[in-house]
Design a protein around this motif. Structure first.
Motif, PDB file in Angstrom:
ATOM      1  N   VAL A 711      58.681   9.830  11.154  1.00 51.92           N
ATOM      2  CA  VAL A 711      58.888  10.015  12.595  1.00 51.92           C
ATOM      3  C   VAL A 711      60.131   9.237  13.039  1.00 51.92           C
ATOM      4  O   VAL A 711      60.673   8.428  12.290  1.00 51.92           O
ATOM      5  N   ASP A 712      60.556   9.508  14.259  1.00 51.51           N
ATOM      6  CA  ASP A 712      61.774   8.886  14.797  1.00 51.51           C
ATOM      7  C   ASP A 712      62.950   9.098  13.854  1.00 51.51           C
ATOM      8  O   ASP A 712      63.730   8.173  13.565  1.00 51.51           O
ATOM      9  N   GLN A 713      63.061  10.328  13.361  1.00 52.55           N
ATOM     10  CA  GLN A 713      64.149  10.667  12.458  1.00 52.55           C
ATOM     11  C   GLN A 713      65.496  10.237  13.042  1.00 52.55           C
ATOM     12  O   GLN A 713      65.761  10.427  14.236  1.00 52.55           O
ATOM     13  N   ILE A 714      66.341   9.651  12.209  1.00 51.65           N
ATOM     14  CA  ILE A 714      67.692   9.297  12.645  1.00 51.65           C
ATOM     15  C   ILE A 714      68.609  10.459  12.282  1.00 51.65           C
ATOM     16  O   ILE A 714      68.839  10.744  11.101  1.00 51.65           O
ATOM     17  N   ILE A 715      69.082  11.162  13.302  1.00 52.40           N
ATOM     18  CA  ILE A 715      69.898  12.345  13.101  1.00 52.40           C
ATOM     19  C   ILE A 715      71.260  12.148  13.763  1.00 52.40           C
ATOM     20  O   ILE A 715      71.463  11.211  14.537  1.00 52.40           O
ATOM     21  N   ASN A 716      72.187  13.032  13.462  1.00 54.96           N
ATOM     22  CA  ASN A 716      73.562  12.894  13.927  1.00 54.96           C
ATOM     23  C   ASN A 716      74.043  14.213  14.539  1.00 54.96           C
ATOM     24  O   ASN A 716      74.948  14.862  14.032  1.00 54.96           O
ATOM     25  N   PRO A 717      73.428  14.619  15.654  1.00 52.10           N
ATOM     26  CA  PRO A 717      73.771  15.923  16.230  1.00 52.10           C
ATOM     27  C   PRO A 717      75.097  15.889  17.000  1.00 52.10           C
ATOM     28  O   PRO A 717      75.601  14.825  17.370  1.00 52.10           O
ATOM     29  N   ARG A 718      75.617  17.078  17.234  1.00 47.20           N
ATOM     30  CA  ARG A 718      76.818  17.211  18.051  1.00 47.20           C
ATOM     31  C   ARG A 718      76.455  17.070  19.533  1.00 47.20           C
ATOM     32  O   ARG A 718      75.376  17.461  19.962  1.00 47.20           O
ATOM     33  N   LEU A 719      77.392  16.500  20.288  1.00 43.59           N
ATOM     34  CA  LEU A 719      77.186  16.279  21.711  1.00 43.59           C
ATOM     35  C   LEU A 719      78.053  17.241  22.523  1.00 43.59           C
ATOM     36  O   LEU A 719      78.992  17.861  22.001  1.00 43.59           O
ATOM     37  N   SER A 720      77.753  17.302  23.782  1.00 39.21           N
ATOM     38  CA  SER A 720      78.620  18.027  24.698  1.00 39.21           C
ATOM     39  C   SER A 720      79.950  17.292  24.781  1.00 39.21           C
ATOM     40  O   SER A 720      79.996  16.060  24.867  1.00 39.21           O
ATOM     41  N   TYR A 721      81.049  18.044  24.731  1.00 41.99           N
ATOM     42  CA  TYR A 721      82.365  17.411  24.805  1.00 41.99           C
ATOM     43  C   TYR A 721      82.559  16.661  26.127  1.00 41.99           C
ATOM     44  O   TYR A 721      83.413  15.780  26.239  1.00 41.99           O
ATOM     45  N   ALA A 722      81.758  16.991  27.143  1.00 44.30           N
ATOM     46  CA  ALA A 722      81.849  16.292  28.424  1.00 44.30           C
ATOM     47  C   ALA A 722      81.457  14.817  28.274  1.00 44.30           C
ATOM     48  O   ALA A 722      81.837  13.985  29.111  1.00 44.30           O
ATOM     49  N   SER A 723      80.713  14.488  27.203  1.00 43.35           N
ATOM     50  CA  SER A 723      80.307  13.100  26.982  1.00 43.35           C
ATOM     51  C   SER A 723      81.464  12.236  26.517  1.00 43.35           C
ATOM     52  O   SER A 723      81.383  11.006  26.546  1.00 43.35           O
ATOM     53  N   GLY A 724      82.546  12.873  26.062  1.00 43.10           N
ATOM     54  CA  GLY A 724      83.679  12.133  25.534  1.00 43.10           C
ATOM     55  C   GLY A 724      83.574  11.850  24.053  1.00 43.10           C
ATOM     56  O   GLY A 724      84.480  11.258  23.461  1.00 43.10           O
ATOM     57  N   PHE A 725      82.471  12.284  23.422  1.00 44.89           N
ATOM     58  CA  PHE A 725      82.263  12.061  21.994  1.00 44.89           C
ATOM     59  C   PHE A 725      81.815  13.365  21.334  1.00 44.89           C
ATOM     60  O   PHE A 725      81.410  14.315  22.009  1.00 44.89           O
ATOM     61  N   VAL A 726      81.877  13.359  20.013  1.00 42.35           N
ATOM     62  CA  VAL A 726      81.500  14.555  19.259  1.00 42.35           C
ATOM     63  C   VAL A 726      80.100  14.408  18.669  1.00 42.35           C
ATOM     64  O   VAL A 726      79.302  15.349  18.672  1.00 42.35           O
ATOM     65  N   LEU A 727      79.779  13.201  18.163  1.00 43.37           N
ATOM     66  CA  LEU A 727      78.511  12.973  17.469  1.00 43.37           C
ATOM     67  C   LEU A 727      77.874  11.685  17.962  1.00 43.37           C
ATOM     68  O   LEU A 727      78.548  10.814  18.539  1.00 43.37           O
ATOM     69  N   GLU A 728      76.568  11.563  17.725  1.00 38.92           N
ATOM     70  CA  GLU A 728      75.865  10.334  18.064  1.00 38.92           C
ATOM     71  C   GLU A 728      74.617  10.220  17.200  1.00 38.92           C
ATOM     72  O   GLU A 728      73.892  11.193  16.998  1.00 38.92           O
ATOM     73  N   LEU A 729      74.386   9.026  16.672  1.00 39.72           N
ATOM     74  CA  LEU A 729      73.126   8.765  15.985  1.00 39.72           C
ATOM     75  C   LEU A 729      72.036   8.572  17.026  1.00 39.72           C
ATOM     76  O   LEU A 729      72.198   7.791  17.972  1.00 39.72           O
ATOM     77  N   LEU A 730      70.937   9.278  16.843  1.00 38.94           N
ATOM     78  CA  LEU A 730      69.818   9.101  17.769  1.00 38.94           C
ATOM     79  C   LEU A 730      68.509   9.351  17.044  1.00 38.94           C
ATOM     80  O   LEU A 730      68.479   9.960  15.975  1.00 38.94           O
TER      81      LEU A 730
END
Length: 1023
Positions: A711-730
């Protein structure tokens, strides 16, 4: 009067009390000393000891026997069969020895010599099929290829799923260079392969492997052991005069399966000739010479391996110095892997209370690689016209021989590629450890292990200025490309354990362990690239145009601390309860300054988790023992644990500045946004099993059921470009793996001259993605998007082996929509749908061992049953008109479907009646194509992974030489037979390398060179 201990050479023979047959491999040890030897194939031993000392004789499945040395220097011993295996000792985490009867989890042990006799360069290739629950998936059949080493399925969607490798109690580096994050190129992890560092270990140095996959076992190793652990115990010196052991192996190998390509139709389109790598042109003219370029390109590989070891010592000090030279020349020209290893181990009894063992191992290896994937040799071969001789690849002036067009648009002849575009990795590595074992009292043992793993890796990747990938374009020629890298990885480990044993009342016992661990990992990778060679054949970064040069520094640095406590409570040999607790602290969860906001995250660098297990040896109950005399041993076991797993990237809590490789240089905000709320991935691990042995241990069964929920998998999905970033660990998502494992052992025949032993390993695992964060429809791995609209992706409710792809447009009834003008299907929906599952239904390994007098034969059949394989190689050669499946191109056909004419969703759609002849309409092979057409379902593969036939020379014959103590010769065959319904070269494929996270390119075949059939001839001699 003074008396002195008198040393004598004690000899004798160890036989079975049951049938009188000699027992090879019995351990003969001086009690409370270091002197130890093993009996030979005739049960004979020889050991130096003092009169009055006690010799201890031990053998798995036999009752231990102790004999005091008197005046007679010949001691013959008969060992009785043990009613059970409760006295068997298993090496567990941190070199803690435990009675097998007390283990509440599965721990399978494999002998090192059994793996070494396969003659493979890496030990993990030899373990495949020999361990239930273990999956070893190599990227290709070339020397030095990396491999995924996975226990009980892929539990992390994006993180590392490889098992922890522990060498003599010290975790070692098994990483694979990641091109995307560590090199200046930032390339996807699919066109180059980098060996995982476990390949540096010489299989001939290994005594045993213990496979730790149960909950309690992995919990002891904490975050690093969340994916299970392979514990390796290396060979140590034996007492006596210096013994010299030498072995060699000479190998030839040949590739025997290739893609099926057509040699009827020339290049071009719509039946009209044109110089290209699309073969939809007219038939070759009569009399055109057709070359077998696959045979002309691949060679017979040749390898040689030599091992030389010296060992000896006294009851106070032993040593072993082993040396290896291995040189493997692969079936692809220039592909080679060479390794030199020297390992020195010494053990000293400093005092009756203190024993010290230290090891120093130096390894030097060179891996001459070839490109893989889209511009790898196999894909280049398929695109090369059979009307041209592949052996002609350069002009007299050394320039590239062209057939179609210019250097900018014509793919390379693979012989040009392997000779002009080198890719070489070199490694210098030192593995060192020291083990202090202090026994101040009979009930207390203190152990401290310190280890260092320091490796320097350098590499170069080159594309010649005339090569397809090195030339650039006519408008912007690059004149060649070079990438250099230098990596220095340093790992320091320390482990401290204190173990106390007590007895409480009648039959009750307790073992209490306190431990502390530390781990420091520091890896710096510098890489430089440049283009435009001044001298086209001189490959150096200094030979490139200075304004094209770029550089990048990758720093991977983290520290871990851990503390654990364990209590093993037992009642006689009947019942054992084990309770364990561990606390980890990791720098990867330490707060870091967010360069974007200027704030610091709240600190949560520690996490804790418990485990518990129960072992019930029910055959220790007299009622059961008397009622079932044919049942030698029976144990029920169960265990449960929570295991934490730290993030797989550093500085993930805050957004960081990273080195910029674009114009201007300096530092810029990373494309990865920080996440101050990131927490560890947690696995809930349950296991239950039963062990049974029957008929005086002639038949044994070990069965497991496990359920592992992450559970609480650590993944690296793509973000909305409006966030100013491309990826985020969550954190987000849940993955469940559950399955069954069984190991069945048998000894059907036991006679004086003939023995037959058999082992069956069975594994059935099912991994399911229960959910993904933020209700994402899928989380895909871009590295696996190698050709067409098909990729590896995790989708809620799907298997962890899921692949997704686009589909033909369909009406509401599911019928394919046809373009009314062309008669071909349409694809306007960009949605990726689940179209395949790469997970096998089950796997099995069957090992047979036969011994007739002095002859021996062993072989391993490895079965993969079910699961899909993605044949992306066929995808490309089909769309290029190269596949034999396009030979019916002159036959008109009507594609089944309905016209997309506005009536497609009515009750009476218009059936398609438009005839298409691909020979005159080549777009048929690119338009009438959907990724699901190249997903081959329910693949079955039965492979003879290895077979060894050997002969041991009689001791009486060797005694006449006065020098040779033992001598044997052998013939080993690897990958000789593959029976499969897969149409490609090898279903055991991987489109990425082992650095890819999650499941990666497992089961995706794109330009993969299959495993060649090999024949090894060698000998072993002891002087």
């Amino acid at each position: 009067m003074q008396t002195y201990a008198q040393s004598v050479a004690v000899t004798g023979k160890v036989t079975s009390a049951e049938d009188g047959f000699p027992l090879p491999g019995v351990t003969v040890k001086v009690k409370n000393g270091t002197a130890a030897v093993s009996t030979n194939n005739d049960g004979i031993y020889r050991i130096n000891a003092n009169r009055g000392q006690v010799l201890v004789f031990t053998f798995v499945g036999m009752v231990k026997q102790e004999v005091t040395i008197g005046t007679n220097a010949t001691i013959n011993v008969k060992l009785a069969t043990d009613a059970g295996t409760i006295n068997e000792v298993v090496v567990t985490a941190f070199n803690i020895n435990r009675d097998k009867a007390s283990l509440g989890y599965s721990a399978q042990t494999i002998k090192g010599d059994e793996v070494a006799q396969t003659q493979r360069e890496d030990f993990f290739g030899g373990l495949q099929g020999r361990v239930a629950g273990l999956s070893v998936n190599s990227t290709n059949g070339n020397p030095g290829a990396s491999a995924q080493i996975v226990l009980r399925g892929f539990t992390s969607i994006s993180g590392d799923n490889n098992a922890l490798i522990v060498l003599d109690g010290v975790p070692i580096n098994n990483s694979t260079l990641n091109q995307t994050s560590q090199l200046v190129s930032g390339a996807a992890n699919r066109d180059q392969d980098y060996s995982n560092r476990a390949m540096d270990i010489n299989p001939a140095d290994i005594e045993t492997y213990t496979i730790m996959k149960g909950p309690e076992a992995t919990a002891l190793y904490g975050s690093a052991g969340a994916g299970g652990a392979i514990l390796i115990t290396t060979k140590k010196g034996k007492t006596g005069n210096t013994a010299i052991n030498y072995s060699n192996s000479f190998r030839v190998e040949r590739l025997n399966k290739f893609p099926e390509i057509q040699t009827v139709y020339n290049s071009g389109s719509n039946g009209v000739f044109a110089s290209s790598t699309i073969f939809n042109g007219p038939k070759y003219l009569p009399g055109t010479q057709i070359y077998d370029n696959f045979a002309n390109f691949y060679r017979t590989g040749f390898s040689q391996k030599h091992n030389l070891a010296f060992e000896g010592g006294t009851d106070k000090f032993t040593y072993r110095w082993s040396n290896e030279y291995s040189n493997q020349q692969g079936v692809v020209p220039t592909a080679a892997y060479k390794r030199i290893s020297s390992r020195l181990t010494g053990s000293a009894v400093v005092s009756p209370l203190l024993k010290v063992t230290t090891t120093f191992n130096y390894i030097n290896s060179t891996n001459n690689k070839v490109n893989k994937g889209a511009n790898g040799t196999l894909m280049q071969l398929t695109r090369f016209s059979p009307a041209f001789d592949i052996r002609q690849y350069q002009n007299p002036d050394g320039s590239r021989l062209l057939h179609y067009t210019t250097i900018f648009s014509e793919y390379d002849n693979p012989l040009w590629d392997v000779n002009k575009d080198p890719a070489i990795d070199k490694t210098d590595r030192v593995l060192a450890n020291v083990n202090f074992n202090l026994t101040p009292t009979k009930w207390l043992n203190i152990n401290a292990i310190f280890g260092a793993d320091v490796g320097s890796n350098t590499g170069v990747q080159v594309y010649n200025g005339q090569s397809y990938k090195g030339s650039g374009s006519a408008a912007a020629p690059t004149g060649g490309y070079i990438l250099n890298y230098q990596n220095l990885a340093k790992i320091y480990n320390g482990t401290f354990t204190a173990s106390a044993k007590t007895k409480m009342g009648k039959g009750f016992s307790g073992t209490y362990i306190l431990g502390y661990t530390m781990n420091s990992f520091n890896s710096n990778t510098t890489s430089q690239s440049g283009t435009n060679f001044y001298d086209g054949n001189f490959y150096s970064i200094n030979n490139t145009l200075p304004t094209t040069r770029t550089a990048y520094l990758s720093v991977i640095r983290y520290n871990n601390l851990g503390a654990f406590a364990q209590a093993i409570l037992g009642y006689k040999s009947l019942l054992y309860v084990t309770l364990t607790g561990r606390v980890d602290a990791t720098s990867r969860l330490y707060p870091s300054l967010d360069a974007n906001t200027g704030t610091t995250a709240t600190a949560h660098p520690t996490f804790a988790y418990p485990s518990a297990s129960l072992a019930f040896n029910f055959t220790e109950i007299d009622v059961i023992k008397n009622a079932l005399p044919w049942l030698d041993n029976g144990k029920l076991r169960t265990s449960y644990a929570l295991t934490g797993k730290e993030p797989y990237k550093e500085y993930a809590l805050g957004t960081n500045y990273v080195s910029a490789v674009t114009t201007g240089g300096g530092y810029a905000l990373s494309v990865n946004g920080g996440n101050p709320n990131l927490k560890p991935e947690t696995s809930k691990n349950f296991e239950a099993g039963i062990e049974l042995s029957f008929l005086k241990n002639r038949l044994g069964i070990d069965f497991n059921y496990y359920n592992l929920t992450s559970v609480d998998q650590i993944i690296n999905p793509r973000l909305s470009y409006a966030s100013g970033f491309v990826l985020e660990l969550l954190n987000g998502g849940t993955v469940r793996n559950r399955g069954y494992e069984a190991t069945i052992t048998g000894a059907p025949i036991r006679t004086k001259d003939f023995n037959w032993d058999v082992t069956l390993n069975y594994t059935q695992n099912r991994g399911t993605v229960i959910s993904i964060a933020n209700q994402l429809p899928e989380l895909y791995d871009s590295d696996t998007w190698v050709v067409g609209n098909l990729r590896s992706a995790a989708s809620p409710g799907s298997s962890t082996g899921n692949v997704t792809g686009t589909r033909f447009d369909r009406n509401k009834a599911g019928q394919i929509l046809i373009n009314p003008t062309s008669g071909l299907p349409t694809v306007s929906d960009g949605t990726f749908y689940p179209i395949g599952d790469r997970t096998p239904k089950f796997t099995a390994g069957l090992i047979n061992k036969f011994r007739y007098k002095r002859f021996n034969l062993s072989f391993l059949w490895d079965l993969r049953y079910g699961g899909d394989v993605i044949n992306d190689t066929e995808y490309e050669i089909y769309t290029r008109g190269i596949s034999t499946k396009t030979l019916d191109r002159e036959v008109p056909r009507v594609i089944t479907g309905v016209l997309n004419d506005g009536l497609q969703n009515t009750d009476h759609p218009t059936p398609n009646t438009i005839s298409v002849t691909p020979y005159a309409n080549s777009v048929y092979y690119t338009t009438n194509v959907a990724p699901e057409m190249f997903v081959e379902h329910n693949i079955k593969a039965l492979r003879l992974r290895d077979a060894t036939f050997g002969y041991d020379f009689p001791p009486a014959t060797l005694a006449r030489t006065g020098v040779i103590k033992t001598l044997s010769v052998f013939l080993t065959v690897t990958d000789a037979i593959l029976i499969t319904n897969y149409s490609g070269t090898d279903p055991e494929s991987n489109a990425t390398n082992a650095s890819a996270g999650g499941i990666g390119g497992y089961g995706i075949d794109y330009g993969n060179v299959g495993k060649p059939m090999g024949f090894n001839l060698g000998l072993r001699v002891k002087l």
